[in-house]
Design an enzyme around this catalytic site. Structure first.
Site, PDB file in Angstrom:
ATOM      1  N   ASP A  64      91.215  40.245  12.199  1.00  0.00           N
ATOM      2  CA  ASP A  64      90.524  40.669  13.291  1.00  0.00           C
ATOM      3  C   ASP A  64      90.005  42.161  13.040  1.00  0.00           C
ATOM      4  OD1 ASP A  64      90.045  39.547  15.745  1.00  0.00           O
ATOM      5  OD2 ASP A  64      92.059  39.409  16.182  1.00  0.00           O
ATOM      6  N   SER A  72      88.513  39.538  22.876  1.00  0.00           N
ATOM      7  CA  SER A  72      88.210  41.103  22.703  1.00  0.00           C
ATOM      8  C   SER A  72      88.177  41.709  23.955  1.00  0.00           C
ATOM      9  CB  SER A  72      86.807  41.096  21.834  1.00  0.00           C
ATOM     10  OG  SER A  72      86.716  42.416  21.267  1.00  0.00           O
ATOM     11  N   HIS A 127      87.025  39.057  13.291  1.00  0.00           N
ATOM     12  CA  HIS A 127      86.994  39.139  14.698  1.00  0.00           C
ATOM     13  C   HIS A 127      86.115  38.460  15.456  1.00  0.00           C
ATOM     14  CE1 HIS A 127      87.922  41.332  18.560  1.00  0.00           C
ATOM     15  NE2 HIS A 127      86.842  41.650  18.783  1.00  0.00           N
TER      16      HIS A 127
END
Length: 552
Positions: free
Chosen positions: A338, A213, A453
C-alpha cells in the site's frame, strides 16, 4: 445451430419485453426514474438511478440539510458533478458546490422486482481532497460503476458524493468552523438510504458501508460515531482506518490560518466569518496539497485537510469510540505494498530500475516518520527494517524496505490496531482481517512489486469482467473472489455464507489465533495465515509507542 440461435434471440427479446423494472420510484423528495437494461447472465437486468439528491445544496461550512423536494418526475439518468475540489495537478478546480447526490444500482430478474436486498454504500477515497461517486472515467467506463457488484452478488449498490478539501474539512478547531462537513454528508447519505431504500427493493436494516483509503477511514468513523446508531449493520475498510496517522487532524487551527492567509482573511476572531464569504474556488485552491514529497518531508504528513475531533460527530478520540461498533460486523484489510504510491513520491529513485536507492534516503525517511520520538525512535525503527540484512544490503533490499516502512506506518499497522480494537469490544459483531496481495499490473513497476495502493478497487468493482480484453483470466478469478466475499458479508455478516461460492473459508479474527486471509488469484488452503507482520506490528504499537515523545 442456426435455429437454436434464433430461438435464443427470440427468448431474449421476449425477456426484455417483460423484464422486471422498478419504473418510477417514489422517494421522500418526489418521483424518480432511471434506466433499465440487460446485464451479463441469462435474464438478468439492472435498474440504475444516477444523480438523486439526498440533501439540499449545502451551505458553505454548514451541515447538510434535507432536500426540499421537486415536482414531477426527476429523470435520474446522469451522474452529478463532483463536489468542488482541486484537480490532480493541484492547478485548477473541478466540480460544483451543489453536489450532494447519489447513485443506485438495483439487480432484477425476469418478471418479479427484487425486494429486501442487502444494501452496500460505497465511500470513495482521495485523501479527503479528491474523488467523486462515479470515480475515474475512461470511455464511459466509470471506476465506481456498481453494476458488477450488484449483478454478481445480488445486492443494491449506492455511491454518494461528499464534500472534500477545504469545503469538506476545514476547521478552526472551535464553533466558528467546527469541520467534518464531508463526514456529515456521508451520514446524511446513509440516513437517506435507510429512509428510502425500501422503495428500491432494499432492506433498510441491512446496510453495509464500504470504502477505500480516505473512504475506508470514513467507513471506520461512520461505524464508531454515535450519530449512526441504528443505521449501519456492517462495514468494510480497504486500506485505511480511524487510527491512521493521517485520519485525524489534531491541529486544525494551524491549517485554517494558512488557508486564511492565502485568501486574504484575518487570522483573529473574524477569520471564520471572512472564510464563509470568500470565493469557493479560491478557498478550494488554498487547500491544495504539496504533492512533492521527499525523504525528509514525506507526503503523508501533508494530508492535513482531514476529519477532526469536533465534540459532535466525533465526541472523543476514535480509539475510545469503537464500543459504538460493538454490534457491527467489520472487515478490515490492506494491500501488501500500500505504501508504494507514497514511497515513490518521497524517494524517486525507488522506481528507477537502474538506480540504487541510497541507504541514507531510507534513514532520512525513517527519521522523518518517527520525528516525534527523536533519534532513538529513528534508530530502533531502522534496526527493525534492516535486521535480516548482511553487511552490504542489495539494491532490492533497500528499495523493499522503503516500501515496507511506508506501508506499515501509513496503512498496515493502524489496520491491525483497529482489528484488535474492534475485536476487543465486539459483542455480537464479528471481525475479519485480510491482506490483498495480487501483484501489480503496472508494467513500469519493479518485478518484486505486490499490490500498490488502490489496486484492489478494479477487482472489487469487477473491471476484469467489464473490460475482459484488458485482463487475464487470473484477474477475473480474483475479482470474482472479492465480489463473492464482500457481498456474502453484506448479506449475512459472514464472508463465507451467502449465494456466492468462495475459494477458501475465511475465519473470523480473534486475539488468540490472529487469522487473516491472503487474497490473490491463487487462493487455496495456504491462503489462511496468522499474525500478519507481527514483529513490525509489535514494534510500532508497543516499543515505538512507549518511547517518550520529544517533538509534538
Amino acid at each position: 445451430m442456426a435455429m437454436l440461435g434464433i430461438m435464443l434471440a427470440a427468448a431474449l427479446c421476449l425477456g426484455s419485453a417483460s423484464a422486471a423494472s422498478l419504473g418510477t420510484v417514489l422517494t421522500e423528495g418526489g418521483l424518480v426514474s432511471g434506466d433499465n437494461y440487460g446485464v451479463s447472465g441469462l435474464f438478468r437486468y439492472m435498474d440504475v438511478f444516477r444523480g438523486i439528491p439526498f440533501a439540499a445544496p449545502p451551505g458553505r461550512f454548514e451541515k447538510p440539510k434535507p432536500h426540499p423536494g421537486w415536482d414531477g418526475i426527476l429523470k435520474a439518468k446522469n451522474f452529478s458533478k463532483r463536489c468542488l475540489q482541486v484537480n490532480l495537478l493541484m492547478t485548477d478546480t473541478r466540480g460544483a458546490e451543489d453536489c450532494l447526490y447519489l447513485n443506485v444500482w438495483v439487480p432484477q430478474g425476469l418478471k418479479v422486482v427484487s425486494t429486501n436486498l442487502p444494501v452496500m454504500v460505497y465511500m470513495y477515497g482521495g485523501g479527503f481532497l479528491l474523488g467523486g461517486s462515479s470515480g475515474a472515467n475512461f470511455l464511459n467506463n466509470y471506476l465506481y460503476d456498481g453494476e458488477q457488484i450488484a449483478n454478481r452478488g445480488r445486492v443494491i449498490v449506492v455511491t454518494p458524493n461528499y464534500r472534500v478539501g477545504t469545503l469538506g474539512f476545514l476547521s478552526t478547531g472551535d464553533d466558528g468552523l467546527p469541520g467534518n462537513y464531508g463526514l456529515w454528508d456521508q451520514h446524511a447519505a446513509i440516513a437517506w438510504v435507510h429512509r428510502n431504500i425500501r422503495a428500491f427493493g432494499g432492506d433498510p436494516d441491512n446496510i453495509t458501508v464500504f470504502g477505500e483509503s480516505a473512504g475506508a477511514v470514513s467507513v471506520n468513523l461512520q461505524l464508531i460515531s454515535p450519530k449512526n446508531k441504528g443505521l449501519i449493520r456492517r462495514g468494510i475498510s480497504q486500506s485505511g482506518v480511524a487510527l491512521c496517522s493521517w485520519a485525524i487532524n489534531r491541529n486544525p487551527r494551524e491549517v485554517a490560518e494558512l488557508v486564511a492567509a492565502k485568501v486574504g482573511c484575518p487570522t483573529d476572531d473574524k477569520m471564520a466569518a471572512c472564510l464563509k464569504m470568500t470565493d469557493p474556488v479560491a478557498l478550494t485552491l488554498a487547500g491544495s496539497l504539496n504533492m512533492h514529497g521527499s525523504a525528509d518531508a514525506p507526503l503523508v504528513n501533508n494530508l492535513v485537510l482531514s476529519p477532526v475531533i469536533d465534540g459532535d460527530f466525533l465526541p472523543d478520540e476514535p480509539s475510545n469510540l469503537f464500543v459504538n461498533a460493538a454490534e457491527m460486523d467489520y472487515i478490515i484489510g490492506a494491500n501488501d505494498m500500500d505504501g508504494h504510491l507514497f514511497a515513490g513520491l518521497d524517494v524517486p529513485s525507488l522506481n528507477q530500475p537502474l538506480q540504487h536507492t541510497p541507504l541514507e534516503d531510507l534513514k532520512t525517511l525513517v527519521a522523518a516518520l518517527t520525528k516525534e520520538k527523536g533519534p532513538k525512535g529513528a534508530d530502533l525503527a531502522f534496526n527493525e527494517y534492516s535486521h535480516t540484512w548482511g553487511d552490504k544490503p542489495t539494491k532490492e533490499e533497500i528499495k523493499r524496505a522503503v516500501v515496507e516502512v511506508e506501508t506499515d506506518y501509513i496503512f498496515l499497522v493502524p489496520t491491525q490496531a483497529a482489528l484488535y480494537q474492534h475485536n476487543s469490544v465486539a459483542t455480537t459483531g464479528r471481525t475479519y482481517s485480510y491482506l490483498f496481495s495480487q501483484p501489480s499490473r503496472n508494467p513500469l513497476n519493479p518485478s518484486w512489486m505486490g499490490a500498490d495502493h488502490a489496486e484492489d478497487l478494479q477487482f472489487v468493482f469487477g473491471k476484469p469482467f467489464t473490460t475482459p480484453l484488458a485482463y487475464w483470466p487470473k484477474h477475473r478469478d480474483v475479482s470474482g473472489y472479492m465480489i463473492a466475499y464482500w457481498t456474502n458479508f453484506a448479506k449475512t455478516g459472514d464472508p463465507n455464507k451467502g449465494e456466492s461460492k468462495v475459494p477458501v473459508t475465511w475465519p473470523a479474527f480473534n486475539k488468540e489465533t490472529h487469522q487473516y486471509v491472503d487474497i490473490n488469484h491463487s487462493m487455496d488452503g495456504n491462503s489462511v495465515k496468522q499474525k500478519m507482520r507481527l514483529r513490525f506490528v509489535n514494534y510500532w504499537t508497543n516499543t515505538y509507542a512507549s518511547l517518550p515523545t520529544i517533538y509534538e
